[in-house]
Motif scaffolding. Structure first.
Motif, PDB file in Angstrom:
ATOM      1  N   GLU A   1       0.754  -1.276  -0.018  1.00  0.00           N
ATOM      2  CA  GLU A   1       0.084   0.061   0.055  1.00  0.00           C
ATOM      3  C   GLU A   1       0.618   1.265  -0.204  1.00  0.00           C
ATOM      4  OE1 GLU A   1      -3.023  -0.179   3.124  1.00  0.00           O
ATOM      5  OE2 GLU A   1      -2.953  -2.569   2.683  1.00  0.00           O
ATOM      6  N   LEU A   2       1.163   1.640   1.165  1.00  0.00           N
ATOM      7  CA  LEU A   2       2.345   2.634   1.198  1.00  0.00           C
ATOM      8  C   LEU A   2       3.611   2.379   1.801  1.00  0.00           C
ATOM      9  CD1 LEU A   2      -0.107   4.759   0.892  1.00  0.00           C
ATOM     10  CD2 LEU A   2       0.244   5.536   3.102  1.00  0.00           C
ATOM     11  N   SER A   3       4.584   3.172   1.106  1.00  0.00           N
ATOM     12  CA  SER A   3       5.971   2.636   1.692  1.00  0.00           C
ATOM     13  C   SER A   3       6.206   3.466   2.881  1.00  0.00           C
ATOM     14  CB  SER A   3       7.057   2.917   0.723  1.00  0.00           C
ATOM     15  OG  SER A   3       7.439   4.150   0.795  1.00  0.00           O
ATOM     16  N   GLY A   4       7.140   3.117   3.581  1.00  0.00           N
ATOM     17  CA  GLY A   4       7.635   3.760   4.915  1.00  0.00           C
ATOM     18  C   GLY A   4       7.904   5.432   4.728  1.00  0.00           C
ATOM     19  N   ILE A   5       8.441   5.376   3.506  1.00  0.00           N
ATOM     20  CA  ILE A   5       8.862   6.741   3.228  1.00  0.00           C
ATOM     21  C   ILE A   5       7.591   7.544   2.868  1.00  0.00           C
ATOM     22  CG2 ILE A   5       9.910   8.166   1.364  1.00  0.00           C
ATOM     23  CD1 ILE A   5      12.213   6.209   1.348  1.00  0.00           C
TER      24      ILE A   5
ATOM     25  N   PHE B   1      17.812  -2.204   2.643  1.00  0.00           N
ATOM     26  CA  PHE B   1      18.650  -1.680   1.562  1.00  0.00           C
ATOM     27  C   PHE B   1      19.397  -0.308   1.684  1.00  0.00           C
ATOM     28  CE2 PHE B   1      14.947  -4.094  -0.101  1.00  0.00           C
ATOM     29  CZ  PHE B   1      15.479  -5.226  -0.684  1.00  0.00           C
ATOM     30  N   GLY B   2      20.862  -0.350   1.412  1.00  0.00           N
ATOM     31  CA  GLY B   2      21.446   0.719   1.422  1.00  0.00           C
ATOM     32  C   GLY B   2      21.594   1.560   0.176  1.00  0.00           C
ATOM     33  N   ARG B   3      20.432   1.896  -0.282  1.00  0.00           N
ATOM     34  CA  ARG B   3      20.238   2.573  -1.471  1.00  0.00           C
ATOM     35  C   ARG B   3      20.280   4.218  -1.400  1.00  0.00           C
ATOM     36  NH1 ARG B   3      17.086  -1.779  -4.121  1.00  0.00           N
ATOM     37  NH2 ARG B   3      18.373  -3.397  -3.881  1.00  0.00           N
ATOM     38  N   ALA B   4      21.182   4.697  -1.810  1.00  0.00           N
ATOM     39  CA  ALA B   4      21.409   6.188  -1.636  1.00  0.00           C
ATOM     40  C   ALA B   4      20.006   6.914  -1.900  1.00  0.00           C
ATOM     41  CB  ALA B   4      22.564   6.569  -2.364  1.00  0.00           C
ATOM     42  N   GLY B   5      19.390   6.368  -2.877  1.00  0.00           N
ATOM     43  CA  GLY B   5      18.142   7.080  -3.281  1.00  0.00           C
ATOM     44  C   GLY B   5      17.087   7.141  -2.223  1.00  0.00           C
ATOM     45  N   TYR B   6      17.104   5.972  -1.695  1.00  0.00           N
ATOM     46  CA  TYR B   6      15.835   5.906  -0.691  1.00  0.00           C
ATOM     47  C   TYR B   6      16.334   6.902   0.568  1.00  0.00           C
ATOM     48  CZ  TYR B   6      14.246   1.393  -2.366  1.00  0.00           C
ATOM     49  OH  TYR B   6      13.750   0.338  -3.252  1.00  0.00           O
ATOM     50  N   LEU B   7      17.514   6.991   0.887  1.00  0.00           N
ATOM     51  CA  LEU B   7      17.755   7.745   1.994  1.00  0.00           C
ATOM     52  C   LEU B   7      17.493   9.141   1.501  1.00  0.00           C
ATOM     53  CD1 LEU B   7      18.645   8.773   4.530  1.00  0.00           C
ATOM     54  CD2 LEU B   7      21.221   8.213   3.684  1.00  0.00           C
ATOM     55  N   ARG B   8      17.753   9.643   0.310  1.00  0.00           N
ATOM     56  CA  ARG B   8      17.578  11.035  -0.133  1.00  0.00           C
ATOM     57  C   ARG B   8      15.921  11.477  -0.060  1.00  0.00           C
ATOM     58  NH1 ARG B   8      21.274  12.651  -4.711  1.00  0.00           N
ATOM     59  NH2 ARG B   8      23.261  12.956  -3.022  1.00  0.00           N
ATOM     60  N   ARG B   9      15.228  10.472  -0.494  1.00  0.00           N
ATOM     61  CA  ARG B   9      13.857  10.842  -0.420  1.00  0.00           C
ATOM     62  C   ARG B   9      13.479  10.708   1.051  1.00  0.00           C
ATOM     63  NH1 ARG B   9      11.575   6.107  -4.270  1.00  0.00           N
ATOM     64  NH2 ARG B   9      13.651   5.667  -4.782  1.00  0.00           N
TER      65      ARG B   9
ATOM     66  N   LEU C   1      14.930  11.531   3.802  1.00  0.00           N
ATOM     67  CA  LEU C   1      15.329  13.014   4.509  1.00  0.00           C
ATOM     68  C   LEU C   1      14.231  14.048   3.936  1.00  0.00           C
ATOM     69  CD1 LEU C   1      19.090  12.579   4.399  1.00  0.00           C
ATOM     70  CD2 LEU C   1      17.434  12.212   6.234  1.00  0.00           C
ATOM     71  N   ASP C   2      13.820  13.934   2.555  1.00  0.00           N
ATOM     72  CA  ASP C   2      12.911  14.871   2.053  1.00  0.00           C
ATOM     73  C   ASP C   2      11.835  14.805   2.744  1.00  0.00           C
ATOM     74  OD1 ASP C   2      15.102  15.675   0.427  1.00  0.00           O
ATOM     75  OD2 ASP C   2      14.224  15.027  -1.326  1.00  0.00           O
ATOM     76  N   ALA C   3      11.427  13.345   3.187  1.00  0.00           N
ATOM     77  CA  ALA C   3      10.197  13.182   3.655  1.00  0.00           C
ATOM     78  C   ALA C   3      10.075  13.581   5.121  1.00  0.00           C
ATOM     79  CB  ALA C   3       9.475  11.766   3.555  1.00  0.00           C
ATOM     80  N   GLY C   4      11.253  14.365   5.856  1.00  0.00           N
ATOM     81  CA  GLY C   4      11.254  14.612   7.238  1.00  0.00           C
ATOM     82  C   GLY C   4      11.534  13.430   8.198  1.00  0.00           C
ATOM     83  N   VAL C   5      12.054  12.451   7.649  1.00  0.00           N
ATOM     84  CA  VAL C   5      12.586  11.336   8.358  1.00  0.00           C
ATOM     85  C   VAL C   5      13.751  11.553   9.441  1.00  0.00           C
ATOM     86  CG1 VAL C   5      13.655   8.884   8.327  1.00  0.00           C
ATOM     87  CG2 VAL C   5      11.579   9.355   6.930  1.00  0.00           C
ATOM     88  N   ARG C   6      13.826  11.232  10.488  1.00  0.00           N
ATOM     89  CA  ARG C   6      14.736  11.618  11.658  1.00  0.00           C
ATOM     90  C   ARG C   6      15.696  10.400  11.755  1.00  0.00           C
ATOM     91  NH1 ARG C   6      12.014  15.796  14.098  1.00  0.00           N
ATOM     92  NH2 ARG C   6      14.106  16.334  15.000  1.00  0.00           N
TER      93      ARG C   6
ATOM     94  N   HIS D   1      27.569   4.187   7.816  1.00  0.00           N
ATOM     95  CA  HIS D   1      27.924   3.366   6.444  1.00  0.00           C
ATOM     96  C   HIS D   1      27.012   4.257   5.279  1.00  0.00           C
ATOM     97  CE1 HIS D   1      29.532   0.246   4.361  1.00  0.00           C
ATOM     98  NE2 HIS D   1      28.191  -0.078   4.060  1.00  0.00           N
ATOM     99  N   LEU D   2      25.933   4.277   5.656  1.00  0.00           N
ATOM    100  CA  LEU D   2      24.947   4.648   4.605  1.00  0.00           C
ATOM    101  C   LEU D   2      25.210   6.191   4.289  1.00  0.00           C
ATOM    102  CD1 LEU D   2      22.678   3.808   2.928  1.00  0.00           C
ATOM    103  CD2 LEU D   2      21.274   4.255   4.723  1.00  0.00           C
ATOM    104  N   ALA D   3      25.431   6.926   5.308  1.00  0.00           N
ATOM    105  CA  ALA D   3      25.653   8.582   4.880  1.00  0.00           C
ATOM    106  C   ALA D   3      26.834   8.652   4.157  1.00  0.00           C
ATOM    107  CB  ALA D   3      25.851   9.076   6.185  1.00  0.00           C
ATOM    108  N   GLU D   4      27.907   7.868   4.193  1.00  0.00           N
ATOM    109  CA  GLU D   4      29.063   7.905   3.251  1.00  0.00           C
ATOM    110  C   GLU D   4      28.167   7.744   1.619  1.00  0.00           C
ATOM    111  OE1 GLU D   4      32.293   5.564   3.734  1.00  0.00           O
ATOM    112  OE2 GLU D   4      32.193   5.631   5.746  1.00  0.00           O
ATOM    113  N   ALA D   5      27.686   6.532   1.639  1.00  0.00           N
ATOM    114  CA  ALA D   5      27.225   5.979   0.220  1.00  0.00           C
ATOM    115  C   ALA D   5      26.610   7.211  -0.356  1.00  0.00           C
ATOM    116  CB  ALA D   5      26.124   4.989   0.285  1.00  0.00           C
ATOM    117  N   VAL D   6      25.651   8.237   0.491  1.00  0.00           N
ATOM    118  CA  VAL D   6      24.776   9.221  -0.310  1.00  0.00           C
ATOM    119  C   VAL D   6      25.978  10.134  -0.637  1.00  0.00           C
ATOM    120  CG1 VAL D   6      23.316  11.033   0.139  1.00  0.00           C
ATOM    121  CG2 VAL D   6      23.086   8.736   1.147  1.00  0.00           C
ATOM    122  N   TRP D   7      27.262  10.292  -0.185  1.00  0.00           N
ATOM    123  CA  TRP D   7      27.936  11.433  -0.569  1.00  0.00           C
ATOM    124  C   TRP D   7      28.557  10.874  -2.120  1.00  0.00           C
ATOM    125  CZ3 TRP D   7      27.502  15.716  -0.178  1.00  0.00           C
ATOM    126  CH2 TRP D   7      28.022  16.446   1.029  1.00  0.00           C
TER     127      TRP D   7
END
Lengths: 201, 201
Positions: free
Chosen positions: A59-63, A84-92, A94-99, A128-134
């Motif tokens: 139905e709805l993803s966590g993001i 999933f350590g997908r950088a794209g997910y993390l970006r989205r 953060l945009d969705a206000g995730v803490r 680990h993931l924060a790096e990947a986004v870089w």
DNA sequence: ACCGGCAAGTGACAGACGTCACCTGACGGC
DNA sequence: GCCGTCAGGTGACGTCTGTCACTTGCCGGT
């Protein structure tokens, strides 16, 4: 006492995470959801301090849940837990206000700590993931390209994609060619893999 | 008191499952492994009654671990816990002497019950999944076809596949064509999806 | 010794795919 | 009103894929 709602579609993992958090004296799991919609409803009804949610859910993803909560100015803090350590997910996210955003291969002892941090207004991102986004470039695809790539990935032919999206076959070819170029792929299949592994689909 | 070793590569899930099982009075988690090899070593060293293992793990899959234990006539009972309801996996697991096979969307209360059943010498298979095996045909692919399909799935061209496997391009085309026919697919991409979703890759 | 089955290969052909240069129309600046 | 931009389309071209009929060599069974 920090009140928590957990959302996770795999019942076994849901129960296990709840057991883990309930071991902590200052944490209390007050609701469990197995889909995004259910999570949203529960959060609205119970007003927990923190929502611990998986990304991949029916139905709805966590993001998306996080985005809706943000839209309605909910004070509930969201902590995403995912495989999933997908950088794209993390970006989205953060945009969705995730803490908070934890990978499922984080040591389990850190979950409770992350929940406390987030509840206190702080942020908790797997380092680990924060790096990947870089070093992952931003999503180069347009909405059209994404849609077409998703269909191509399933093995549909250009003709099938064209009729599904009411486009001409030539246009579909062009979009796919362009997407492959952007991604450095030499065909649709490879393009699909690359896009997916970066969380762009 | 039933002694258990848990193997699961996602640390968070590992910890959570351990917490869940430790809640039970008659169960005791005596070892945790995060890879197949580690699981095998621990089982040999600790001789638990039951090994609860994920399928997808680095080095050795849960099924391979079970197969090795069976080969060395170990009395340890193996209970597989996995995300994927792939009939092919279950078949291979049963061949490897696995006594229980639970999907991760089983209610968490049933995990402890399954452990007890398996420890007592019984079998515990998710009913949902047992059905799936019934109406899923056996893997129709030959070893060659599987190898070629795996490469095709990654987006490699016939030429690349041919040189990787030291075959002629024509032969690769033939194998892929044959595989697609067997699977009812109309191209390599679709064939890959079908094979993967059945656990044949 | 023979047969059948199987892995692998060949050649040919149609159709699908990837690439490119170029066209059209809508739409927001200025 | 004009210009740039962007989504979408067209046509042509070469290459890659999928399909099929047929061949070769090997191996196990009888």
């Amino acid at each position: 006492m920090i009140r928590i709602v957990i959302a996770e579609d795999q019942a076994l993992v849901l129960g296990a995470l709840a057991a883990l958090l309930d071991l902590e004296d200052d944490l209390q799991v007050i609701g469990r959801a197995s889909s995004g919609q259910e999570a949203l409803d529960l959060v609205v009804a119970l007003q927990p301090h923190v929502l611990v949610s998986d990304v991949e859910m029916p139905e709805l993803s966590g993001i998306e849940v996080a985005a809706r909560l943000q839209a309605q100015r909910s004070p509930v803090r969201v902590l995403i837990v995912t495989t999933f350590g997908r950088a794209g997910y993390l970006r989205r996210a953060l945009d969705a206000g995730v803490r908070g955003y934890l990978l499922k291969d984080t040591p389990s002892a850190e979950l409770a700590a992350a929940v406390r941090t987030v509840a206190a207004g702080g942020k908790a991102i797997s380092p680990h993931l924060a790096e990947a986004v870089w070093d992952t470039p931003a999503d180069p695809l347009t909405e059209r390209e994404r849609a077409i790539l998703r269909l191509a990935e399933e093995g549909r032919s250009n003709r099938a994609i064209a009729s599904a999206l009411s486009l001409s076959v030539g246009t579909v070819r062009n979009y796919l060619s362009e997407a492959a170029q952007k991604l450095g792929a030499s065909n649709r299949t490879e393009a699909g893999r690359i896009a997916r592994s970066n969380g762009w689909l």
